[in-house]
Design an enzyme around this catalytic site. Structure first.
Site, mmCIF file in Angstrom:
data_model
loop_
_atom_site.group_PDB
_atom_site.id
_atom_site.type_symbol
_atom_site.label_atom_id
_atom_site.label_comp_id
_atom_site.label_asym_id
_atom_site.label_seq_id
_atom_site.Cartn_x
_atom_site.Cartn_y
_atom_site.Cartn_z
ATOM 1 N N TYR A 1 -15.324 -8.466 -0.126
ATOM 2 C CA TYR A 1 -13.916 -7.440 -1.161
ATOM 3 C C TYR A 1 -13.004 -7.519 0.085
ATOM 4 N N GLY B 1 0.676 -1.580 0.202
ATOM 5 C CA GLY B 1 -0.274 -0.221 0.132
ATOM 6 C C GLY B 1 1.185 1.919 -0.292
ATOM 7 N N HIS C 1 -6.062 10.256 11.146
ATOM 8 C CA HIS C 1 -4.501 10.696 10.854
ATOM 9 C C HIS C 1 -4.881 10.952 9.597
ATOM 10 N N GLY D 1 -0.764 4.715 -0.767
ATOM 11 C CA GLY D 1 -1.706 5.261 0.077
ATOM 12 C C GLY D 1 -0.794 6.309 1.103
ATOM 13 N N GLN D 2 -2.201 7.370 1.686
ATOM 14 C CA GLN D 2 -1.210 8.295 2.444
ATOM 15 C C GLN D 2 -0.238 7.719 3.056
ATOM 16 N N ASP D 3 -0.747 6.560 3.842
ATOM 17 C CA ASP D 3 0.188 5.984 4.616
ATOM 18 C C ASP D 3 1.768 6.106 3.978
ATOM 19 N N ASP E 1 -1.164 -7.754 -5.302
ATOM 20 C CA ASP E 1 -1.945 -7.471 -5.308
ATOM 21 C C ASP E 1 -3.052 -8.645 -3.423
ATOM 22 N N MET E 2 -2.954 -8.374 -2.593
ATOM 23 C CA MET E 2 -3.414 -8.632 -1.380
ATOM 24 C C MET E 2 -4.513 -9.839 -1.587
ATOM 25 N N GLU F 1 -11.233 1.274 14.948
ATOM 26 C CA GLU F 1 -12.373 1.188 14.179
ATOM 27 C C GLU F 1 -13.427 -0.310 15.862
ATOM 28 N N TYR G 1 -15.871 -3.304 7.372
ATOM 29 C CA TYR G 1 -14.384 -2.667 7.474
ATOM 30 C C TYR G 1 -13.897 -3.498 8.834
ATOM 31 N N LYS H 1 -11.027 -5.836 9.620
ATOM 32 C CA LYS H 1 -9.623 -5.332 11.273
ATOM 33 C C LYS H 1 -9.486 -5.998 12.194
ATOM 34 N N THR I 1 -6.772 -1.202 13.382
ATOM 35 C CA THR I 1 -7.569 0.743 13.159
ATOM 36 C C THR I 1 -8.756 0.778 14.814
HETATM 37 P P1 NAP Z 1 -5.374 4.821 1.706
HETATM 38 O O1 NAP Z 1 -4.827 5.686 1.789
HETATM 39 O O2 NAP Z 1 -5.958 4.259 1.856
HETATM 40 O O3 NAP Z 1 -3.884 3.501 1.044
HETATM 41 C C1 NAP Z 1 -4.548 2.215 1.218
HETATM 42 C C2 NAP Z 1 -3.467 1.056 0.084
HETATM 43 O O4 NAP Z 1 -3.498 0.837 -0.214
HETATM 44 C C3 NAP Z 1 -3.352 2.501 -0.969
HETATM 45 O O5 NAP Z 1 -2.211 1.859 -1.680
HETATM 46 C C4 NAP Z 1 -4.163 0.917 -1.925
HETATM 47 O O6 NAP Z 1 -3.388 0.969 -3.324
HETATM 48 C C5 NAP Z 1 -3.521 -0.044 -1.398
HETATM 49 N N1 NAP Z 1 -4.033 -1.585 -1.695
HETATM 50 C C6 NAP Z 1 -6.414 -1.087 -1.827
HETATM 51 N N2 NAP Z 1 -6.789 -2.315 -1.795
HETATM 52 C C7 NAP Z 1 -5.002 -2.911 -2.220
HETATM 53 C C8 NAP Z 1 -5.276 -4.622 -2.469
HETATM 54 N N3 NAP Z 1 -6.369 -5.729 -2.848
HETATM 55 N N4 NAP Z 1 -4.302 -4.692 -3.017
HETATM 56 C C9 NAP Z 1 -2.817 -4.179 -2.569
HETATM 57 N N5 NAP Z 1 -2.624 -3.090 -2.060
HETATM 58 C C10 NAP Z 1 -4.021 -2.899 -1.928
HETATM 59 O O7 NAP Z 1 -5.112 4.318 3.218
HETATM 60 P P2 NAP Z 1 -4.421 5.010 4.641
HETATM 61 O O8 NAP Z 1 -5.098 5.816 5.343
HETATM 62 O O9 NAP Z 1 -2.453 5.395 3.950
HETATM 63 O O10 NAP Z 1 -4.152 3.720 5.609
HETATM 64 C C11 NAP Z 1 -3.213 2.988 6.045
HETATM 65 C C12 NAP Z 1 -3.952 1.522 6.491
HETATM 66 O O11 NAP Z 1 -3.198 2.045 7.926
HETATM 67 C C13 NAP Z 1 -5.113 1.076 5.819
HETATM 68 O O12 NAP Z 1 -4.324 -0.618 6.135
HETATM 69 C C14 NAP Z 1 -5.554 1.595 7.483
HETATM 70 O O13 NAP Z 1 -7.201 0.268 6.507
HETATM 71 C C15 NAP Z 1 -4.907 1.573 8.028
HETATM 72 N N6 NAP Z 1 -5.897 3.176 8.944
HETATM 73 C C16 NAP Z 1 -5.647 4.065 8.882
HETATM 74 C C17 NAP Z 1 -5.804 5.353 9.583
HETATM 75 C C18 NAP Z 1 -5.870 6.238 8.722
HETATM 76 O O14 NAP Z 1 -6.682 7.548 9.724
HETATM 77 N N7 NAP Z 1 -5.660 6.900 8.101
HETATM 78 C C19 NAP Z 1 -6.323 4.494 10.861
HETATM 79 C C20 NAP Z 1 -6.027 3.449 10.846
HETATM 80 C C21 NAP Z 1 -5.887 2.420 10.022
HETATM 81 P P3 NAP Z 1 -4.440 2.463 -4.797
HETATM 82 O O15 NAP Z 1 -3.456 3.630 -4.795
HETATM 83 O O16 NAP Z 1 -3.926 1.163 -5.760
HETATM 84 O O17 NAP Z 1 -6.063 2.132 -3.837
HETATM 85 O O1 G4F Z 2 -13.452 10.216 7.722
HETATM 86 P P1 G4F Z 2 -13.902 9.195 7.709
HETATM 87 O O2 G4F Z 2 -14.639 8.475 6.279
HETATM 88 O O3 G4F Z 2 -13.420 8.160 8.662
HETATM 89 P P2 G4F Z 2 -13.742 7.100 9.473
HETATM 90 O O4 G4F Z 2 -14.560 6.601 9.158
HETATM 91 O O5 G4F Z 2 -13.224 7.447 11.043
HETATM 92 O O6 G4F Z 2 -12.354 5.762 9.033
HETATM 93 C C1 G4F Z 2 -10.409 6.228 8.652
HETATM 94 O O7 G4F Z 2 -10.508 6.281 10.233
HETATM 95 C C2 G4F Z 2 -10.192 5.185 10.884
HETATM 96 C C3 G4F Z 2 -9.591 5.068 12.386
HETATM 97 O O8 G4F Z 2 -10.070 5.436 13.068
HETATM 98 C C4 G4F Z 2 -9.653 3.857 9.802
HETATM 99 F F1 G4F Z 2 -9.566 2.926 10.154
HETATM 100 C C5 G4F Z 2 -10.042 3.667 8.543
HETATM 101 O O9 G4F Z 2 -9.681 3.684 8.008
HETATM 102 C C6 G4F Z 2 -10.293 5.374 7.967
HETATM 103 O O10 G4F Z 2 -9.041 5.968 7.404
HETATM 104 O O11 G4F Z 2 -15.091 9.869 8.877
HETATM 105 C C7 G4F Z 2 -15.242 10.374 9.902
HETATM 106 C C8 G4F Z 2 -16.864 10.773 10.390
HETATM 107 C C9 G4F Z 2 -17.295 9.516 10.696
HETATM 108 O O12 G4F Z 2 -18.440 9.150 11.811
HETATM 109 C C10 G4F Z 2 -18.628 9.857 9.428
HETATM 110 O O13 G4F Z 2 -19.730 9.505 10.127
HETATM 111 O O14 G4F Z 2 -16.803 11.209 9.763
HETATM 112 C C11 G4F Z 2 -17.846 10.918 9.880
HETATM 113 N N1 G4F Z 2 -18.687 11.947 8.957
HETATM 114 C C12 G4F Z 2 -19.714 12.511 8.475
HETATM 115 N N2 G4F Z 2 -20.490 13.579 7.281
HETATM 116 C C13 G4F Z 2 -18.375 11.955 7.060
HETATM 117 C C14 G4F Z 2 -19.086 12.440 6.392
HETATM 118 N N3 G4F Z 2 -17.524 10.756 6.652
HETATM 119 C C15 G4F Z 2 -17.327 10.762 5.759
HETATM 120 N N4 G4F Z 2 -16.107 10.364 4.560
HETATM 121 N N5 G4F Z 2 -17.741 11.762 4.578
HETATM 122 C C16 G4F Z 2 -19.196 12.997 5.170
HETATM 123 O O15 G4F Z 2 -19.461 13.273 4.155
#
Ligand code: NAP
Ligand code: G4F
Length: 363
Positions: A96, A9, A182, A12-14, A59-60, A130, A152, A156, A128
């Site tokens: 998926y 990944g 984040h 992605g952002q991270d 691919d995962m 979550e 989701y 996880k 996460t």
């Molecule tokens: P992200 O921006 O959505 O990046 C996800 C990455 O996974 C992308 O590189 C994506 O590739 C790749 N991916 C998706 N499906 C795949 C597959 N089937 N096979 C291979 N690669 C695949 O997510 P992120 O915010 O960087 O988060 C990174 C990880 O931390 C994720 O596991 C997320 O669930 C977890 N997490 C995130 C947060 C947060 O707040 N950001 C918090 C807790 C946990 P493409 O670019 O091709 O789509």
């Molecule tokens: O920004 P969100 O979509 O992030 P969510 O659901 O917290 O998930 C993110 O953080 C998780 C860590 O806790 C990661 F594991 C996960 O991969 C992802 O990075 O939504 C945040 C909150 C939710 O309660 C949602 O209901 O914002 C609320 N919300 C309100 N209006 C919205 C919206 N969310 C989205 N995406 N779009 C809206 O219009």
């Protein structure tokens, strides 16, 4: 010899921030990308061509690609970040999501074992907040019971437990970072924070009329992604494999995030009404700029996330408050104001080009 890391990944952002961080530390960094009809490598474009940065298709959902890659790269550290990471999307694509976010973790662990790397390769799993879902206590720490509340989160949860199982059954150095939300200027545009900072910037530039959101009262512990990738690395440098909560220890609502983002584009909002009738109104003009749309409500929503990062602070020496909430919102808004300004300039050039084509000046 420097260490070798594999990041699933990396696009992605991270993944993009972590790749930068590890390259600066002298690592040889390998990242996985997936084939798509539109090549989306914007976040890592600046790293391509660096001698220590290597990309591989994988691919995962494809265990053979993972076994082949891990066998070839033989990494010292794997950061398993790849996931279908959007909670709302997981309600539409639950199978998926389970395949990638649950079984995908098992595929990585098994690949490491099949390549005979179980005693040398350290594995970080992107878990996460979550998992706490319908929360059973606030704030949440490493001992808070889990109550996943979306497809989701359930996927996880499997990832979390299979990592723990492999740690205990095979003595592998594998651990989960339980990361709270984040964000950054590289955040996907459909997550709420980025949706807000982009919309506020577009509204300020006259490119959008209104922003529609779901639950404005939802509470999150939002940190800066750049700070969080450092902690992922610290977790793998620790003397023993342990799970850690990574959070700022501060909580804000979606409404507060919105208020501050609009403030930074120069618009002061006041809120009127309640629930689905609540509106964010520009104090200066009386225009309604933010409205609630039930389209963004979730079948089950997690509404009270608040992390306690004491263990990461004490054991790893990580600073959870390096970037404050205020600074985070400002960084994102500044980036998106600049992005929209560039888009506007691009639009102007395209309009001119269309005129030229119409008049037959350019053929
Ligand atoms: P992200 O921006 O959505 O990046 C996800 C990455 O996974 C992308 O590189 C994506 O590739 C790749 N991916 C998706 N499906 C795949 C597959 N089937 N096979 C291979 N690669 C695949 O997510 P992120 O915010 O960087 O988060 C990174 C990880 O931390 C994720 O596991 C997320 O669930 C977890 N997490 C995130 C947060 C947060 O707040 N950001 C918090 C807790 C946990 P493409 O670019 O091709 O789509
Ligand atoms: O920004 P969100 O979509 O992030 P969510 O659901 O917290 O998930 C993110 O953080 C998780 C860590 O806790 C990661 F594991 C996960 O991969 C992802 O990075 O939504 C945040 C909150 C939710 O309660 C949602 O209901 O914002 C609320 N919300 C309100 N209006 C919205 C919206 N969310 C989205 N995406 N779009 C809206 O219009």
């Amino acid at each position: 010899m420097g260490k070798t890391a594999l990041i699933t990944g990396v696009t992605g952002q991270d993944g993009s921030f972590l790749a930068e961080f590890l390259l600066e530390k002298g690592y040889d960094v390998h990242g996985t990308i997936r084939r798509s009809s539109v090549d989306f490598r914007e976040r890592i474009a600046h790293l391509e061509g660096k001698p220590n940065f290597h990309l591989h298709y994988s691919d995962m959902t494809d265990s053979m690609s993972l076994v082949a890659l891990i066998g070839r790269v033989r990494p010292d550290e794997i950061y398993n970040l790849a996931a279908q990471s959007h909670v709302q999307v997981s309600f539409d694509s639950p199978e998926y999501t389970a395949d990638v976010d649950a079984v995908g973790v098992l595929r990585v662990l098994e690949a490491v074992r099949q390549c005979g790397l179980e005693s040398t390769c350290r594995i970080y799993q992107a878990s996460t907040s979550e998992l706490y879902g319908k929360v059973e206590e606030v704030p949440q720490n490493e001992n808070t019971p889990f109550h996943p509340y979306s497809p989701y989160a359930v996927a996880k949860q499997y990832g979390f437990w299979i990592v723990k199982e492999y740690r205990e059954a095979y003595n592998m150095f594998c651990c989960s970072g339980i990361l709270f939300n984040h964000e950054s200027e590289r955040r996907g545009e459909t997550f709420v924070t980025r949706k807000i900072t982009l919309a506020a910037s577009r509204i300020r530039h006259g490119k959008q009329d209104k922003l529609y959101l779901g639950n404005l009262s939802s509470l999150r512990d939002w940190g800066y992604a750049r700070d969080y990738v450092e902690c992922m690395w610290m977790i793998l440098q620790h003397e023993k494999p342990e799970d850690f909560v990574i959070a700022t220890g501060e909580q804000h609502s979606v409404r507060e995030f919105c208020q501050l983002a609009f403030h930074y584009v120069g618009i002061e909002l006041e809120w009127q009404g309640e629930g689905a009738d609540e509106k964010g109104i520009d104090k200066a003009t009386g225009r309604v700029l933010v409205e609630v749309s039930p389209d963004f409500y979730r079948p089950t929503d997690v509404v009270n996330l608040w992390g306690d990062p004491s263990k990461a602070k004490r054991v790893l020496g990580w600073n959870p408050q390096k970037t404050t909430f205020d600074q985070l919102v400002k960084i994102m808004v500044q980036h998106d104001m600049a992005k929209v300004a560039v888009e506007n300039a691009g639009d102007a050039i395209r309009i001119n080009l269309a005129e030229y084509l119409e008049k037959g000046i350019v053929k």
